[in-house]
Design an enzyme around this catalytic site. Structure first.
Site, PDB file in Angstrom:
ATOM      1  N   ARG A 146       7.476  -1.487   2.441  1.00 20.53           N
ATOM      2  CA  ARG A 146       7.909  -2.819   2.028  1.00 20.53           C
ATOM      3  C   ARG A 146       9.316  -3.063   2.561  1.00 20.53           C
ATOM      4  O   ARG A 146      10.136  -2.143   2.629  1.00 20.53           O
ATOM      5  CB  ARG A 146       7.953  -2.918   0.495  1.00 20.53           C
ATOM      6  CG  ARG A 146       6.612  -3.157  -0.148  1.00 20.53           C
ATOM      7  CD  ARG A 146       6.094  -4.578   0.100  1.00 20.53           C
ATOM      8  NE  ARG A 146       4.820  -4.825  -0.519  1.00 20.53           N
ATOM      9  CZ  ARG A 146       3.636  -4.604   0.037  1.00 20.53           C
ATOM     10  NH1 ARG A 146       3.549  -4.101   1.255  1.00 20.53           N
ATOM     11  NH2 ARG A 146       2.513  -4.898  -0.591  1.00 20.53           N
TER      12      ARG A 146
ATOM     13  N   HIS B 291       4.450  -7.639   9.415  1.00 24.65           N
ATOM     14  CA  HIS B 291       3.765  -7.140   8.206  1.00 24.65           C
ATOM     15  C   HIS B 291       2.249  -7.115   8.458  1.00 24.65           C
ATOM     16  O   HIS B 291       1.472  -7.749   7.748  1.00 24.65           O
ATOM     17  CB  HIS B 291       4.094  -8.007   6.983  1.00 24.65           C
ATOM     18  CG  HIS B 291       3.765  -7.320   5.684  1.00 24.65           C
ATOM     19  ND1 HIS B 291       4.537  -7.430   4.566  1.00 24.65           N
ATOM     20  CD2 HIS B 291       2.727  -6.519   5.331  1.00 24.65           C
ATOM     21  CE1 HIS B 291       4.000  -6.732   3.571  1.00 24.65           C
ATOM     22  NE2 HIS B 291       2.886  -6.174   4.020  1.00 24.65           N
TER      23      HIS B 291
HETATM   24  P1  NDP Z   1       0.178   5.332  -3.322  1.00 22.33           P
HETATM   25  O1  NDP Z   1       0.453   4.808  -4.666  1.00 22.33           O
HETATM   26  O2  NDP Z   1      -1.112   6.025  -3.068  1.00 22.33           O
HETATM   27  O3  NDP Z   1       1.355   6.309  -2.879  1.00 22.33           O
HETATM   28  C1  NDP Z   1       2.686   6.027  -3.113  1.00 22.33           C
HETATM   29  C2  NDP Z   1       3.501   7.242  -2.749  1.00 22.33           C
HETATM   30  O4  NDP Z   1       4.881   6.937  -2.953  1.00 22.33           O
HETATM   31  C3  NDP Z   1       3.191   8.459  -3.627  1.00 22.33           C
HETATM   32  O5  NDP Z   1       3.291   9.621  -2.870  1.00 22.33           O
HETATM   33  C4  NDP Z   1       4.308   8.410  -4.662  1.00 22.33           C
HETATM   34  O6  NDP Z   1       4.631   9.678  -5.226  1.00 22.33           O
HETATM   35  C5  NDP Z   1       5.457   7.919  -3.807  1.00 22.33           C
HETATM   36  N1  NDP Z   1       6.503   7.353  -4.646  1.00 22.33           N
HETATM   37  C6  NDP Z   1       6.443   6.293  -5.487  1.00 22.33           C
HETATM   38  N2  NDP Z   1       7.618   6.107  -6.108  1.00 22.33           N
HETATM   39  C7  NDP Z   1       8.448   7.069  -5.662  1.00 22.33           C
HETATM   40  C8  NDP Z   1       9.785   7.418  -5.929  1.00 22.33           C
HETATM   41  N3  NDP Z   1      10.522   6.737  -6.816  1.00 22.33           N
HETATM   42  N4  NDP Z   1      10.310   8.483  -5.295  1.00 22.33           N
HETATM   43  C9  NDP Z   1       9.572   9.196  -4.418  1.00 22.33           C
HETATM   44  N5  NDP Z   1       8.288   8.915  -4.099  1.00 22.33           N
HETATM   45  C10 NDP Z   1       7.739   7.860  -4.721  1.00 22.33           C
HETATM   46  O7  NDP Z   1       0.332   4.082  -2.326  1.00 22.33           O
HETATM   47  P2  NDP Z   1      -0.337   3.870  -0.902  1.00 22.33           P
HETATM   48  O8  NDP Z   1      -0.131   5.072  -0.098  1.00 22.33           O
HETATM   49  O9  NDP Z   1      -1.701   3.357  -1.042  1.00 22.33           O
HETATM   50  O10 NDP Z   1       0.547   2.646  -0.350  1.00 22.33           O
HETATM   51  C11 NDP Z   1       1.941   2.783  -0.182  1.00 22.33           C
HETATM   52  C12 NDP Z   1       2.585   1.435   0.091  1.00 22.33           C
HETATM   53  O11 NDP Z   1       2.274   0.984   1.401  1.00 22.33           O
HETATM   54  C13 NDP Z   1       2.121   0.271  -0.773  1.00 22.33           C
HETATM   55  O12 NDP Z   1       2.728   0.314  -2.051  1.00 22.33           O
HETATM   56  C14 NDP Z   1       2.545  -0.928   0.038  1.00 22.33           C
HETATM   57  O13 NDP Z   1       3.858  -1.304  -0.314  1.00 22.33           O
HETATM   58  C15 NDP Z   1       2.543  -0.408   1.474  1.00 22.33           C
HETATM   59  N6  NDP Z   1       1.520  -1.064   2.289  1.00 22.33           N
HETATM   60  C16 NDP Z   1       1.929  -1.773   3.395  1.00 22.33           C
HETATM   61  C17 NDP Z   1       1.007  -2.365   4.205  1.00 22.33           C
HETATM   62  C18 NDP Z   1       1.415  -3.070   5.437  1.00 22.33           C
HETATM   63  O14 NDP Z   1       0.582  -3.708   6.091  1.00 22.33           O
HETATM   64  N7  NDP Z   1       2.659  -2.957   5.857  1.00 22.33           N
HETATM   65  C19 NDP Z   1      -0.427  -2.313   3.907  1.00 22.33           C
HETATM   66  C20 NDP Z   1      -0.744  -1.542   2.737  1.00 22.33           C
HETATM   67  C21 NDP Z   1       0.211  -0.954   1.948  1.00 22.33           C
HETATM   68  P3  NDP Z   1       3.552  10.521  -6.081  1.00 22.33           P
HETATM   69  O15 NDP Z   1       2.622  11.103  -5.027  1.00 22.33           O
HETATM   70  O16 NDP Z   1       4.339  11.546  -6.745  1.00 22.33           O
HETATM   71  O17 NDP Z   1       2.861   9.535  -6.979  1.00 22.33           O
HETATM   72  C1  OXD Z   2      -0.560  -4.372   1.121  1.00 23.22           C
HETATM   73  C2  OXD Z   2      -0.024  -5.131   2.232  1.00 23.22           C
HETATM   74  O1  OXD Z   2       0.166  -4.011   0.203  1.00 23.22           O
HETATM   75  O2  OXD Z   2      -0.783  -5.741   3.004  1.00 23.22           O
HETATM   76  O3  OXD Z   2      -1.778  -4.103   1.132  1.00 23.22           O
HETATM   77  O4  OXD Z   2       1.187  -5.127   2.410  1.00 23.22           O
END
Ligand code: NDP
Ligand code: OXD
Length: 313
Positions: A228, A276
């Site tokens: 993000r 994005h």
């Molecule tokens: P998940 O919830 O599966 O994974 C999130 C990861 O971030 C986990 O490993 C989690 O740790 C870690 N995390 C969360 N908070 C913290 C913190 N405070 N400190 C350290 N690590 C942290 O999410 P996804 O992998 O499915 O997606 C990740 C992000 O990708 C989405 O939230 C979205 O913002 C972004 N995204 C962007 C897209 C784009 O087109 N650019 C498309 C889709 C998603 P833990 O393993 O310990 O829970």
């Molecule tokens: C998502 C994105 O969060 O598209 O899936 O950014």
């Protein structure tokens, strides 16, 4: 018994295809009939207008159209029902493609070749093996783990950082505040795949980037952010690129989106911009599991991929 209606509430894009696909199985509306419409049992949303969900008395669950759910939490009237986020093979594959594409472009010196082509230069730079390069993935969740697996298969050394301790075979894992600096110190290419929460807001600062390894096989540290935009400080990234803290960056997300035309990111020679678009939610792949989850809930089964509200993701 008649199935309740779905409220499809999005801003920023035309939800026609979502509407068509959801309507194949259920009754869908774009607006409630009233603020307290009792016929609505599910909401499928992307940046819904504030308070639209606040008073629906029979709302059973909210389905986010994206993997990230930060867009939902801007709503002061977000009701206390389960929020289901996107976890889908199609989306995960797109993100893996994006991460591998950008890592390989930096590793194989894409910018150098593009410049050479402009100048009709036939020169072969030194090729470093992938095992000389460490990719660090910040956010080792569904998307981060899939990307890590693809990168290890290509021979890269991979580190991962998460909130909690979640080991992964073939990946050196770090977690929590104490793990952050050691993780960065062992990383040449930083891939940000974190969710945007109160704990991660603005985490990618100049000071954080200073901890990446600069004397490395690539000749500098690289940043890739597909999580993000509000995880990063755009000005800090520009400063880091300009003083050599960073060699290059691939950015899919920005503090302000769409990226303003006045942003220096657009024309910065060391920045690769995508709008994005790393992994777009495709209704053909995401609507069927949403509908299946609604049916499952009505059979008394548990919802999957429910957001942890306390953690914010
Ligand atoms: P998940 O919830 O599966 O994974 C999130 C990861 O971030 C986990 O490993 C989690 O740790 C870690 N995390 C969360 N908070 C913290 C913190 N405070 N400190 C350290 N690590 C942290 O999410 P996804 O992998 O499915 O997606 C990740 C992000 O990708 C989405 O939230 C979205 O913002 C972004 N995204 C962007 C897209 C784009 O087109 N650019 C498309 C889709 C998603 P833990 O393993 O310990 O829970
Ligand atoms: C998502 C994105 O969060 O598209 O899936 O950014």
């Amino acid at each position: 018994m008649e199935k309740g209606r779905i409220l499809l509430s999005v801003t920023g894009f035309n939800p026609q295809r979502w509407h068509e696909l959801l309507s194949e199985k259920r009754n869908v509306v774009l607006k409630p009939d009233s603020a307290t419409d009792p016929s609505i049992t599910y909401a499928v949303v992307w940046k819904q207008p504030p308070n639209i969900l606040a008073k629906l008395p029979n709302l059973r669950a909210i389905f986010s159209i994206g993997a990230g759910v930060d867009h939902l939490f801007n709503d002061p009237g977000l009701p206390d029902v389960p929020i289901v986020r996107v976890v889908a093979e199609n989306l995960t594959r797109h993100m893996t493609e994006y991460v591998v594409w950008r890592v390989l472009d930096h590793h194989r010196q894409g910018a150098l070749y593009r410049a050479q082509q402009q100048n009709k230069l036939w020169q072969e730079p030194l090729q470093r093996p992938a095992e000389d390069v460490s990719v660090g993935i910040m956010g080792l969740g569904h998307l981060g783990r899939a990307a890590a697996q693809a990168l290890t298969a290509l021979g890269f050394r991979v580190n991962g950082w998460g909130r909690t301790d979640r080991p992964m075979e073939g990946v050196t894992t770090f977690h929590g505040e104490r793990g952050l600096i050691p993780f960065l110190n062992a990383t040449d290419i930083l891939v940000v795949l974190l969710p945007y929460t109160s704990a991660t807001e603005g985490i990618v600062t100049y000071d954080l980037l200073r901890n990446l390894r600069r004397r490395n096989a690539l000749g500098g540290a690289v940043l890739i952010n597909a999580g993000r935009g509000k995880l990063q400080k755009d000005a800090d990234i520009l400063r880091a690129l300009d003083d050599g803290t960073l060699k290059e960056a691939s950015l899919d997300v920005f503090e302000v989106e769409p990226l303003p035309t006045a942003s220096p990111m657009w024309s910065h020679p060391k920045v690769f911009v995508t709008p994005h678009a790393a992994a777009t939610s495709d209704p053909a792949h995401l609507v069927p599991p949403m509908l299946r989850q609604m049916d499952a809930l009505e059979r008394g089964e548990k919802l999957e991929n429910v957001v942890n509200r306390a953690a914010g993701y």
